[in-house]
Design an enzyme around this catalytic site. Structure first.
Site, PDB file in Angstrom:
ATOM      1  N   LYS A 295       0.831  -1.203   0.000  1.00  0.00           N
ATOM      2  CA  LYS A 295       0.000   0.000   0.000  1.00  0.00           C
ATOM      3  C   LYS A 295       0.869   1.258   0.000  1.00  0.00           C
ATOM      4  O   LYS A 295       0.548   2.234  -0.686  1.00  0.00           O
ATOM      5  CB  LYS A 295      -0.942  -0.021   1.214  1.00  0.00           C
ATOM      6  CG  LYS A 295      -1.989  -1.126   1.139  1.00  0.00           C
ATOM      7  CD  LYS A 295      -2.682  -1.353   2.480  1.00  0.00           C
ATOM      8  CE  LYS A 295      -3.624  -2.540   2.417  1.00  0.00           C
ATOM      9  NZ  LYS A 295      -4.210  -2.881   3.734  1.00  0.00           N
TER      10      LYS A 295
ATOM     11  N   ASP B  81     -10.581   3.358   4.987  1.00  0.00           N
ATOM     12  CA  ASP B  81     -10.846   1.921   4.893  1.00  0.00           C
ATOM     13  C   ASP B  81     -12.349   1.630   4.835  1.00  0.00           C
ATOM     14  O   ASP B  81     -12.760   0.547   4.446  1.00  0.00           O
ATOM     15  CB  ASP B  81     -10.229   1.198   6.095  1.00  0.00           C
ATOM     16  CG  ASP B  81      -9.258   0.107   5.683  1.00  0.00           C
ATOM     17  OD1 ASP B  81      -9.064  -0.094   4.469  1.00  0.00           O
ATOM     18  OD2 ASP B  81      -8.688  -0.544   6.571  1.00  0.00           O
TER      19      ASP B  81
ATOM     20  N   GLN C 275      -3.796  -1.484  10.338  1.00  0.00           N
ATOM     21  CA  GLN C 275      -3.741  -2.796   9.685  1.00  0.00           C
ATOM     22  C   GLN C 275      -4.225  -3.902  10.624  1.00  0.00           C
ATOM     23  O   GLN C 275      -3.735  -4.047  11.733  1.00  0.00           O
ATOM     24  CB  GLN C 275      -2.315  -3.079   9.204  1.00  0.00           C
ATOM     25  CG  GLN C 275      -2.162  -4.376   8.435  1.00  0.00           C
ATOM     26  CD  GLN C 275      -2.904  -4.368   7.112  1.00  0.00           C
ATOM     27  OE1 GLN C 275      -2.870  -3.389   6.377  1.00  0.00           O
ATOM     28  NE2 GLN C 275      -3.586  -5.453   6.808  1.00  0.00           N
TER      29      GLN C 275
END
Length: 283
Positions: free
Chosen positions: A49, A116, A93
């Site tokens: 990412k 997200d 994460q």
């Protein structure tokens, strides 16, 4: 049979984002990653990412925290990033260590920086069809993949095998919206669904998102159906999806490969959401 090339479509999206970002005078969009502990897959995902950010000109930073961090300590770091003017998106994460309450951490993120798309406010906006929120990246990537591949979802029966908060539920909410690129009739199935094979064979568009290697076999797919494989399973033979690709492609009209299908779209949508957050915050 159409091979849906997610890698190619993601590159086109990132190229467009780069063209937009290069024209910005002053500070660039900013994305912060929080990485907890030494989980190798998590480190790999964050590195991928971060590389995507570098390729298109998004400022990114990784905050690496010890695996034994307390929940209060983690929330304190999130709060600091919530208040940071140069950060437009925050991604913590997953998975989290056992001492961390996942729901509490997701709720601690500013919904306006929740690129997200997991904050309850953003999930609520998605369900209500209200604009201004962020949709989860993998479901948004799937919808974008279908649109870019000129696969019409209106009036189609979409069967999603998998009911996770990350893919199944938000994808169903996206596809049932009364708007272009959606308007589908959606069924969510799972491992406990009765007559699962028959249900899968009714799908015009079949989405496999349950994390079981080669679970969707050719006898579970209607001839001419579109098959979207979200699974990423590490096996002795390398990465494989939830779909038995070599056999299912014989009956499907279109199919995504693993790797190179849905995965690249997830990162592209994260970058797109970050840029959208930047535009909102900077007017």
């Amino acid at each position: 049979m159409q091979l849906i090339d997610g890698k190619k479509i993601a590159k086109e999206i990132q190229k467009h984002l780069k063209q937009e970002i290069v024209q910005i005078d002053g500070r660039k969009p900013g994305l912060a990653f929080i990485l907890i502990g030494e989980d190798l897959p998590s480190q790999t995902y964050v590195a991928m990412k971060k590389k995507g950010c570098q390729q298109i000109g998004i400022h990114s930073e990784v905050l690496s925290l010890p695996g034994d961090i307390t929940q209060e300590g983690l929330i304190g770091e999130i709060d600091r990033l919530n208040r940071a003017d140069h950060i437009d998106g925050i991604l913590v994460q997953q998975p989290f260590p056992k001492q961390i309450d996942t729901a509490a951490i997701i709720e601690a993120i500013d919904p306006n920086k929740d690129v997200d798309g997991f904050h309850p406010i953003n999930i609520g906006k998605l369900l209500l069809g209200v604009s201004g929120g962020f949709a989860a990246c993998t479901p948004l990537g799937i919808v974008t993949l279908l649109e870019k591949s000129k696969i019409d979802t209106a009036g189609k029966h979409v069967v999603i095998v998998g009911r996770s908060n990350i893919v199944g539920k938000p994808l169903a909410a996206l596809l049932m919206q009364k708007k272009q690129g959606a308007n589908a009739t959606v069924t969510i199935a799972h491992s406990g669904t009765q007559n699962l094979q028959e249900l899968c064979r009714e799908a015009d568009i079949l989405v496999a998102a349950l994390g079981s290697p080669h679970f969707i076999t050719a006898d579970r797919v209607k001839k001419g159906a579109v098959v979207i494989d979200v699974g990423i399973n590490r096996t002795d033979k390398g990465l494989v999806g939830d779909v038995d690709f070599n056999n299912v492609k014989q009956v499907a009209s279109a199919i995504t490969p693993v790797p190179g299908g849905v995965g690249p779209m997830t990162i592209a949508m994260l970058l797109a959401n970050t840029y959208e957050s930047y535009k909102k915050r900077c007017g």
